[in-house]
Design an enzyme around this catalytic site. Structure first.
Site, PDB file in Angstrom:
ATOM      1  N   ASP C 145       6.794   7.505   1.216  1.00  0.00           N
ATOM      2  CA  ASP C 145       5.791   8.572   1.015  1.00  0.00           C
ATOM      3  C   ASP C 145       6.316   9.830   1.719  1.00  0.00           C
ATOM      4  OD1 ASP C 145       2.479   6.940   0.988  1.00  0.00           O
ATOM      5  OD2 ASP C 145       4.397   6.313   0.111  1.00  0.00           O
ATOM      6  N   LYS C 208       0.717  12.120  -4.550  1.00  0.00           N
ATOM      7  CA  LYS C 208      -0.269  11.700  -3.556  1.00  0.00           C
ATOM      8  C   LYS C 208      -0.956  12.931  -2.997  1.00  0.00           C
ATOM      9  CE  LYS C 208      -0.241   9.355   0.994  1.00  0.00           C
ATOM     10  NZ  LYS C 208       0.553   8.559   1.924  1.00  0.00           N
ATOM     11  N   LYS C 244      -1.995   8.544  -5.980  1.00  0.00           N
ATOM     12  CA  LYS C 244      -2.545   7.983  -4.745  1.00  0.00           C
ATOM     13  C   LYS C 244      -3.375   9.017  -4.011  1.00  0.00           C
ATOM     14  CE  LYS C 244      -1.166   5.946  -0.251  1.00  0.00           C
ATOM     15  NZ  LYS C 244      -0.079   5.321   0.514  1.00  0.00           N
TER      16      LYS C 244
END
Lengths: 490, 290, 308
Positions: C145, C208, C244
């Protein structure tokens, strides 16, 4: 771009279980009489008719069929109340009664919303979140005007008119009753109101509420009936004002029959609004605006955006996104909290819609409907779009009053405006663009009474609503909505 | 002459109202409010400049939420205040009588105050329609003027009208989206604090109305001079008082609103122009074109 | 775990042509999602789906191997007294904890996601960011991430942001890359859309919303805009990108609203942990409580659910 490739799939996998609104908290009587002079009285000829649930075709109740004698009685009661307590009452005290109606409607909101959906077919989510709260808000708004009319008409005195005869349609039954009753009362008039034949129940519950609020008898009278009942009201000699919301054809009849009389009138009639999407619009929100414009409330909306005018450069994209969005619309039981599109209000209206679907196809247009399931009994129509149409198609010119959208493209702003205005109707319009200057140019040029820019089908008690041309005359809502219910004098 | 079974009543403590809470004055000082016979009715907080300072902080903090609320919501809240005041009718009559008002006048005053709140509740979503305009400028522009609340308003409530006069000043200011800090009547402070309780129970967000009690002579200068107050309303006082308020207010160009000769009883005591007094006008231009 | 194929040409496209976004319209659409009523078997199914999509997360300065092991224990044993529970999708930790996590999870089918690239601020050199990425992958992270450089983005230096993502993607090797936009710092929905388009073209496997370290973290409006960007990218290129939302999703009810939004925006293909994750820590227990309530008909107390 190939619209068939890279498709999204919406109808497998996780589904929403039924989420029905309960009906064990509501009370619907087997029979309702006429609400006249503060009491429920039987119709003189003893005739009643049934109202059904369009989702199940089951009978909900019977209501009285008001005849000429009943109308006369109602107008007399309204006149008596007008000459008596109502016109003598201090304006601020009148306002307090109207505030009470608003407050009690808020308290009983859930019951009203449930009955509205049962009787008319609109989804409970719409009745609960929009119709009933807006109705209460209309009473609140106009309650406050009762003692403030001096500020609404600069340099002029105002007087009330007297007795108002009001006829409302079946698409927003309680809300239309609020739109009519609230300003009439605030301006010191008394009222005889007739709900639509297929949706009388929330009006009768409103009558009960008005009784509970202690409004002086005869200030509001509610009479149920059909077309003839309405005609009797319009033609009654002791009525000072007519307010009608319904089709243009009936509105025309009313306007003719009032010719030569001194009666004031306001008419809120049909429409065939153009929703114009420019290439520089926020496209995803514009697509949602299309959906709000024509599919919610089953398209039973006079100001529905029933014509889409989309700039050619973004037409494919918009139509593809619209189809995807249509797939996620749930058509079904109005009492299910997840239903987006409820039942068509009546068998008659469904027939009308079906005949237009046939006309459209016969005219050579291409029809597309979403693939959702619909229940076996009851009156239903899937969200439908027509492409390959032009201004000369009947389905582009005539009001269908169902979840049916006609789609055309345009190339330049001028062309878009020409097409938008090329109609005898003029109730509403929509414009979608990210450019501010263009918004104002378009809103100036469209000949309609309500223009939504980057939104659609928004209503508020403070915002005047009404049409140009054959969409009617007069405004409801806002400061301008007071005009309809006063006589302005030097 | 006491009866062994007689019940000892619990006396009310009158505090001040700041930021949605009821603190005592940070100064710890008090003054005794007496009835016409000289008996002590209650000990009233003798508010300080620090209380005022804290109240302004609370009022400023509440501006964005309150002015950002819809007009409809503000109208609903004012209506709710009226409902709750109506419900406490007898308590307020008792307090007015304690402070020397006749019972008949006290009842009329409470009724009039409820009705006044209803009056202003009804203006919440309308004054904008009456006072705004679309201006037909001589160029291709859409031009419109709207009212916006000025912000924090400090108020010196009328000395002689302990409830109606107080509410007649608070209501038009807050219905227009302002927040306020109010100094209650020095001789009739009880209803102001009880009214604070009504506000508190009516969904009025903390900080929208702040109510202090104390000595006029001591506090006026702070109400007039605070640099983070946008307008000041005063209802009493001679020319000298008025002049000194105006001089102090000029430091940050507060809007100065005198209501010295206002008649709170009757229809002259209410008007949408009282709302407009604490509003600014904003004009916006936008081209009309392609 | 999904391995997505890097497209053969990645190039920065003209971001000025990104479709405008109307905030009021977005909020209204989101309000419709929130008015959906999810009950009975569809609620149970949704709750289990939510659980399977959670990246159980600990990203604190005070994390220790012990803390991470406890988190992994929770990942493996969400609530043993309830049968048929799915396992969470991943645990998400700092690079220095990746090895601990991988060891604690053994060869179970739970991903180890690592933040990298000077999370959460992103204020470091390219070299350091790539080094961090390599290390995390080497230690056993199969998901990375990363954060974008918000400063560069807000300055309009899109090439810089693009190149950075592409470089980190390359450093990921077989690991999948989630690109954190830090939407709370971007300011407008238009920028969120633009950043989403940029990230997807640069090689993101997932986009995300947030680091969870500032407010606001994930919101439904922001997520909606990103889902729409994913949908348009899919139509243009045929490539699926995952989503996400992270931070601020502490309740089961809200998580279900997100699933409604996902379903009605992208459809069934995205309704799996392969394409949608919740970045959350306390969400899992609330979901478990709701599942228990559905099973027993009785409202639950947090006392009965382990807090690791």
């Amino acid at each position: 771009m190939d619209s068939q490739s890279n498709k999204l799939a919406f109808n497998d996998g996780w589904q929403y279980a039924p989420a029905p609104e309960s009906t064990d908290h509501i009370q619907i009587d087997d029979k309702y009489d006429l609400f006249i002079g503060g009491e429920f009285v039987a119709p003189e000829e003893g005739r009643y008719f049934e109202t059904i649930n369009p989702a199940t075709e089951a009978t909900l109740s019977s209501v009285a069929m008001a005849g000429d004698a009943d109308i006369d009685r109602a107008v007399k009661a309204a006149r008596k109340a007008y000459n008596g307590p109502w016109s003598k009452m201090k304006a601020s005290e009148r306002g307090k009664y109207i505030f009470r109606i608003a407050r009690m409607l808020q308290e009983r909101a859930r019951e009203f919303a449930t009955i509205e959906s049962l009787d008319g077919g609109k989804p409970i989510r719409e009745s609960r979140d929009i119709d009933i709260p807006l109705a209460a808000a209309h009473f609140f708004y106009y309650a406050g005007w009762a003692d403030k009319l001096a500020y609404a008409f600069p340099g002029r005195n105002t007087r009330s008119l007297g007795v108002a005869a009001q006829i409302i349609p079946w698409n927003f039954p309680l809300l239309m009753a609020a739109w009519k009753i609230a300003p009439a009362l605030a301006c010191g008039n008394t009222v005889v109101l007739k709900p639509a034949e297929t949706t009388p129940l929330t009006a009768m519950k409103l009558a009960e509420l008005i009784q509970d609020v202690g409004l002086p008898p005869g200030v509001v009278n509610i009479v149920t009936g059909a077309g003839e009942t309405g005609a009797t009201m319009v033609n009654h000699l002791d009525v000072d004002k007519i307010a009608f919301t319904g089709s243009t054809s009936v509105g025309r009849i009313i306007q003719k029959s009032l010719a030569g009389t001194k009666k004031k009138y306001t008419l809120e009639l049909g429409g065939k609004a153009a929703n114009i999407i420019f290439e520089d619009a926020a496209i995803d929100q514009a697509v949602e605006g299309i959906v709000n414009g024509i599919f919610f409330n089953q398209g039973h909306v006079c100001c529905a955006g029933s014509r889409l005018l989309v700039q050619e450069s973004v037409a494919d994209e918009v139509i593809q996104k619209l189809r995807d969005r249509m797939e996620t619309l749930i058509v079904g039981d109005p009492l299910d909290k997840n239903t987006d599109i409820g039942a068509i209000n009546s068998a008659e209206q469904l027939d009308t819609i079906h005949s237009y679907l046939k006309i459209g196809q016969d005219e050579g247009a291409e029809m597309y409907q979403s693939s959702c399931e619909i229940p076996a009994s009851g009156y239903w129509c899937r969200p439908t779009i027509f492409t390959g149409v032009s201004q000369s198609n009947r389905i582009v010119q005539e009001e269908i009053f169902g979840p049916v959208l006609a789609i055309q493209t345009f190339r330049t702003l001028e062309e878009g405006l020409t097409k938008a205005n090329n109609t005898p109707y003029g109730l509403s319009g929509g414009v979608w663009t990210d450019k501010g200057a263009k918004i104002f140019k378009v809103t100036q040029a469209i000949r309609a009474g309500v223009i939504w820019a980057n939104t659609f089908n928004k209503f508020d008690p403070t915002s005047p609503f009404g049409g140009y041309k054959e969409s009617g005359v007069g405004r409801e809502g806002g400061l301008h909505g007071l005009d309809a219910y006063v006589r302005v004098e030097a | 002459m006491s009866n062994a079974a007689a019940r000892v009543p619990v006396e009310k403590t009158y505090k001040i109202y700041i930021g949605g809470k009821f603190p005592r004055t940070e100064s710890g000082r008090f003054f005794a409010l007496q009835d016409h016979k000289g008996a002590v009715i209650a000990n009233i907080c003798r508010g300080s400049r620090k209380d005022f300072r804290n109240a302004v902080v609370a009022a400023r903090g509440a501006v964005s939420g309150w002015s950002g609320a819809t007009a409809y919501l503000r109208g609903q809240i004012l209506y709710r205040i009226a409902e709750l005041l109506e419900g406490r009718h007898d308590q307020f009559v008792t307090e007015l009588v304690l402070q020397g008002v006749s019972k008949r006048k006290a009842k009329n005053e409470v009724n009039a105050t409820v009705d006044r709140l209803i009056y202003y509740a009804g203006w919440a979503d309308k004054y904008q329609q009456v006072f705004s305009s679309v201006n037909p400028v001589a160029s291709s522009h859409f031009n419109f003027s709207v009212l916006e609340p000025t912000g924090v308003v400090s108020m010196l409530a009328p000395e002689e009208s302990g409830l109606l006069g107080l509410v007649s000043n608070i209501a038009p200011a807050i219905v227009g989206g302002n927040t306020c800090v109010v100094l209650a009547s020095e001789s009739m402070p009880l209803c102001a604090i009880s009214f604070a309780e009504v506000l508190h129970a009516s969904d009025v967000p903390g900080g929208v109305v702040n109510i202090l009690t104390g000595f006029r002579e001591e506090l006026t200068t702070h109400f007039a001079s605070h640099m983070d107050v946008n307008a000041i309303v005063y209802c009493d006082g001679d020319v000298d008082v008025a002049t000194s308020v105006q001089i102090e207010a000029a430091e940050n160009m507060k809007r100065v609103i005198s209501r010295v000769d206002a008649e709170w009883v009757g229809d002259n005591g209410q008007s949408p122009y009282f709302i407009r007094d604490t509003q600014e006008t904003k004009t916006t231009w936008h081209p009309i074109g392609g | 775990m999904s391995v997505s194929v890097l497209p053969t040409t990645t190039r920065l496209l003209d971001l000025s042509g990104v479709v405008p976004v109307d905030e009021v319209g977005v909020n209204e659409r989101v309000a419709r999602f929130q008015s959906r009523s999810i009950k009975k078997e569809s609620k149970i199914e949704a709750l289990k789906l939510v659980l399977s999509m959670i990246d159980l997360t600990t990203l604190e300065g005070q994390d220790t191997p012990g803390k991470v092991r406890q988190l992994c224990q929770k990942a493996i044993h969400l609530h043993d007294s309830m049968p048929d529970l799915p396992h969470v999708a991943a645990v998400c930790v700092y690079p220095t904890m990746v090895g601990i996590a991988r060891k604690a999870l053994g060869d179970r089918d739970i991903n180890v996601a690592s933040v990298a690239t000077a999370f959460p601020s992103g204020m470091s050199s390219r070299e350091v960011k790539l080094q961090e990425t390599h290390t995390a992958v080497a230690e056993g992270a199969n998901e990375i991430d990363m954060v974008i450089s918000r400063g560069a983005f807000l300055q309009g230096d899109y090439s810089f942001v693009f190149d950075e993502i592409a470089a980190v993607k390359e450093a990921c090797g077989d690991a999948h890359l989630k690109v954190i936009l830090e939407t709370g710092e971007l300011g407008t929905l238009d920028r969120v859309r633009r950043a989403s388009v940029l990230a997807m073209h640069a090689g993101a496997d997932f986009i995300k919303t947030s680091t969870g370290k500032i407010q606001p973290a994930a919101t439904m409006p922001v997520t909606f805009v990103m889902l729409k960007a994913i949908r348009d990218f899919y139509r243009e290129t045929g490539r699926m990108i995952g989503m996400k939302p992270a931070g601020g999703i502490s309740g089961a009810k809200l998580a279900i609203h997100y699933l409604v939004m996902l379903r009605e925006t992208l459809g069934n293909a995205w309704m799996t942990p392969e394409w949608f994750r919740f970045g959350a820590s306390s969400l899992a227990n609330d979901v478990l409580m709701q599942l228990q309530k559905q099973a027993t008909g009785v409202y639950q107390s947090p006392d009965y659910f382990s807090k690791d």
